[in-house]
Design a protein around this motif. Structure first.
Motif, short mmCIF file in Angstrom:
data_model
loop_
_atom_site.label_atom_id
_atom_site.label_comp_id
_atom_site.label_asym_id
_atom_site.label_seq_id
_atom_site.Cartn_x
_atom_site.Cartn_y
_atom_site.Cartn_z
N LEU A 103 -9.24 66.18 -10.41
CA LEU A 103 -9.84 64.93 -10.85
C LEU A 103 -11.35 65.05 -10.91
CD1 LEU A 103 -7.65 62.49 -8.70
CD2 LEU A 103 -7.25 63.29 -11.04
N GLU A 104 -12.01 64.10 -11.59
CA GLU A 104 -13.46 64.15 -11.76
C GLU A 104 -14.19 64.02 -10.43
OE1 GLU A 104 -14.67 61.26 -14.57
OE2 GLU A 104 -13.72 62.25 -16.29
N ASN A 105 -13.59 63.34 -9.46
CA ASN A 105 -14.25 63.15 -8.17
C ASN A 105 -14.06 64.35 -7.23
OD1 ASN A 105 -11.59 62.94 -7.40
ND2 ASN A 105 -11.72 60.79 -6.73
N GLY A 106 -13.42 65.42 -7.75
CA GLY A 106 -13.23 66.62 -6.95
C GLY A 106 -11.92 66.67 -6.21
N GLU A 107 -11.18 65.57 -6.19
CA GLU A 107 -9.89 65.56 -5.53
C GLU A 107 -8.81 66.15 -6.43
OE1 GLU A 107 -9.04 61.60 -4.34
OE2 GLU A 107 -10.69 61.48 -2.88
N GLU A 108 -7.66 66.46 -5.84
CA GLU A 108 -6.54 67.00 -6.60
C GLU A 108 -5.34 66.07 -6.48
OE1 GLU A 108 -5.97 71.00 -5.16
OE2 GLU A 108 -7.16 71.79 -6.83
N LYS A 109 -4.60 65.95 -7.57
CA LYS A 109 -3.43 65.07 -7.62
C LYS A 109 -2.23 65.88 -8.08
CE LYS A 109 -1.64 61.02 -10.09
NZ LYS A 109 -1.93 60.05 -11.18
N LEU A 110 -1.11 65.70 -7.37
CA LEU A 110 0.11 66.40 -7.74
C LEU A 110 0.65 65.87 -9.05
CD1 LEU A 110 2.35 68.44 -6.85
CD2 LEU A 110 3.56 66.46 -5.89
N GLU A 111 0.94 66.77 -9.99
CA GLU A 111 1.52 66.41 -11.27
C GLU A 111 2.76 67.27 -11.51
OE1 GLU A 111 0.72 64.12 -13.53
OE2 GLU A 111 -0.99 63.32 -12.41
N SER A 112 3.60 66.82 -12.42
CA SER A 112 4.79 67.59 -12.75
C SER A 112 5.09 67.47 -14.23
CB SER A 112 6.00 67.10 -11.95
OG SER A 112 6.31 65.76 -12.28
N GLN A 113 5.81 68.45 -14.75
CA GLN A 113 6.23 68.43 -16.15
C GLN A 113 7.67 68.93 -16.22
OE1 GLN A 113 4.81 71.28 -19.34
NE2 GLN A 113 3.64 69.47 -19.91
N GLN A 114 8.52 68.15 -16.86
CA GLN A 114 9.94 68.44 -16.90
C GLN A 114 10.34 69.04 -18.25
OE1 GLN A 114 12.23 65.08 -15.68
NE2 GLN A 114 14.19 66.16 -15.70
N HIS A 115 11.31 69.96 -18.23
CA HIS A 115 11.82 70.61 -19.42
C HIS A 115 13.34 70.56 -19.42
CE1 HIS A 115 8.10 72.89 -20.78
NE2 HIS A 115 7.72 72.30 -19.65
N CYS A 116 13.94 70.99 -20.51
CA CYS A 116 15.38 71.22 -20.60
C CYS A 116 15.54 72.63 -21.14
CB CYS A 116 16.03 70.21 -21.53
SG CYS A 116 17.82 70.46 -21.76
N VAL A 117 16.20 73.51 -20.38
CA VAL A 117 16.33 74.90 -20.80
C VAL A 117 17.79 75.29 -20.93
CG1 VAL A 117 14.12 75.56 -19.76
CG2 VAL A 117 16.24 75.85 -18.46
N VAL A 118 18.01 76.36 -21.67
CA VAL A 118 19.35 76.84 -21.97
C VAL A 118 19.56 78.18 -21.25
CG1 VAL A 118 20.98 77.42 -23.80
CG2 VAL A 118 19.14 75.77 -24.24
N ILE A 119 20.57 78.25 -20.38
CA ILE A 119 20.82 79.43 -19.56
C ILE A 119 22.08 80.15 -20.05
CG2 ILE A 119 21.19 80.30 -17.21
CD1 ILE A 119 18.57 78.82 -17.50
N SER A 120 22.02 81.46 -20.20
CA SER A 120 23.22 82.25 -20.44
C SER A 120 23.90 82.52 -19.11
CB SER A 120 22.86 83.59 -21.09
OG SER A 120 23.97 84.49 -21.02
N MET A 121 25.13 82.04 -18.96
CA MET A 121 25.87 82.28 -17.72
C MET A 121 26.44 83.69 -17.67
SD MET A 121 25.50 79.72 -15.76
CE MET A 121 26.77 79.97 -14.52
N GLY A 122 26.30 84.42 -18.76
CA GLY A 122 26.72 85.82 -18.75
C GLY A 122 25.70 86.72 -18.10
N THR A 123 24.40 86.38 -18.28
CA THR A 123 23.34 87.29 -17.83
C THR A 123 22.30 86.66 -16.91
OG1 THR A 123 21.96 86.77 -19.76
CG2 THR A 123 23.54 88.61 -19.97
N GLY A 124 22.15 85.33 -16.96
CA GLY A 124 21.05 84.70 -16.23
C GLY A 124 19.79 84.62 -17.04
N CYS A 125 19.89 84.90 -18.32
CA CYS A 125 18.75 84.81 -19.23
C CYS A 125 18.47 83.35 -19.57
CB CYS A 125 19.05 85.60 -20.51
SG CYS A 125 17.97 85.23 -21.92
#
Length: 290
Positions: A103-125
């Motif tokens: 932040l501008e005042n020098g403090e830090e704030k916890l943030e998060s960003q969410q996704h949706c991903v596609v996993i191969s259950m054959g390999t873990g890719c």
């Protein structure tokens, strides 16, 4: 995949970017796992995070007796059995990337960003990355259809190691080059990335990526790729690269063994004169110990 959290969100760069969880947090498995094709599983492990205010699990893939994290150390994840395709070959997960916003005042704030991903259950890719709301939908056959009508036929979309190396090679200085590789991998664990692009098919490329990472100061991540190549078969230059990274990480006993193996291999090939002086000195220390 798109670059994650560019600019404003610092992803806790004080932590090893792709290190396996150790003293950063403690873990316990949550039950039940999601079971896919051939009995391969994704488990979620309860985690005590070093970041205050984070309440999430980490996702781990297991196949053929081997287990590895699907995402990097600062990424939580969630999933549901109904996100597994009818043929059990594909799973959707919603990873959450945590970081600190300055932040501008020098403090830090916890943030998060969410996704949706596609996993191969054959390999873990991790095959592909989508926006978070893409996980709201249903399977129609083995195609996922989001609530907005977007259709996914699971295919590999992660950047190839060859393209990653080509892009990184054009960047200077060394630290920026290493950071570009880390950024291109986004939130994937190196194990998941190598599940998408097997080391056996990318020996030289992974060695070069590891060298660039080590040159730029990330020996921990470099070793992940070196180990992937090593599992395919020992190579002379690889032994030197592994030894140098281990030495800089202060794992000197292990490093000295690799220096000795490199020295012996070079001597057997009649290339004694090309052995760097540091190898002679460091492997000699091991010889004195023995």
């Amino acid at each position: 995949m798109n670059s994650l959290l560019a600019g404003s969100l610092s992803l806790l760069l004080s932590l090893p970017a792709f290190a396996a969880p150790s003293d950063a947090f403690t873990q316990r498995d949550l039950a039940p796992p999601i079971v896919g094709v051939n009995g391969h599983t994704v488990k979620f492990r309860a985690t005590k995070w070093t970041m205050p205010g984070v309440d999430s699990a980490t996702a781990w893939f297991t196949a053929n007796g081997k287990t590895f994290p699907l995402f990097s150390v600062d990424v939580g994840a969630d999933g549901h059995p109904d996100w597994l395709s009818p043929d059990k070959k594909t799973l959707l997960l919603d990873p959450v990337i945590f970081g600190m916003l300055s932040l501008e005042n020098g403090e830090e704030k916890l943030e998060s960003q969410q996704h949706c991903v596609v996993i191969s259950m054959g390999t873990g890719c991790v095959l592909a990355d989508r926006w978070a709301t893409f996980c709201v939908g249903q399977w129609k056959g083995n195609q996922w259809v989001s609530e907005d009508g977007d259709v996914l036929t699971p295919t590999l979309e992660t950047t190839s190691p060859k393209d990653l190396l080509k892009y990184a090679s054009s960047i200077e200085p060394a630290q920026s080059r290493a950071e570009s590789i880390e950024s291109s991998l986004n939130f994937l664990s190196p194990e998941s990335y190598m599940a998408c692009h097997p080391p056996a098919q990318n020996v030289r490329v992974y060695n070069d990526l590891g060298f660039f990472l080590a040159e730029g100061g990330n020996d921990e991540l470099a070793l992940k790729f070196y180990r992937g190549v090593e599992a395919v078969g020992k190579r002379t230059v690889l032994m030197l690269n592994i030894a140098d990274s281990l030495w800089r990480l202060d794992r000197k006993d292990e490093a000295q063994r690799y220096y000795s193996q490199y020295r012996d291999a070079m001597s057997a090939d009649g290339k004694t004169q090309k052995i760097p002086q540091r190898v002679v000195e460091r492997s000699a220390i091991q010889g004195m110990k023995n």
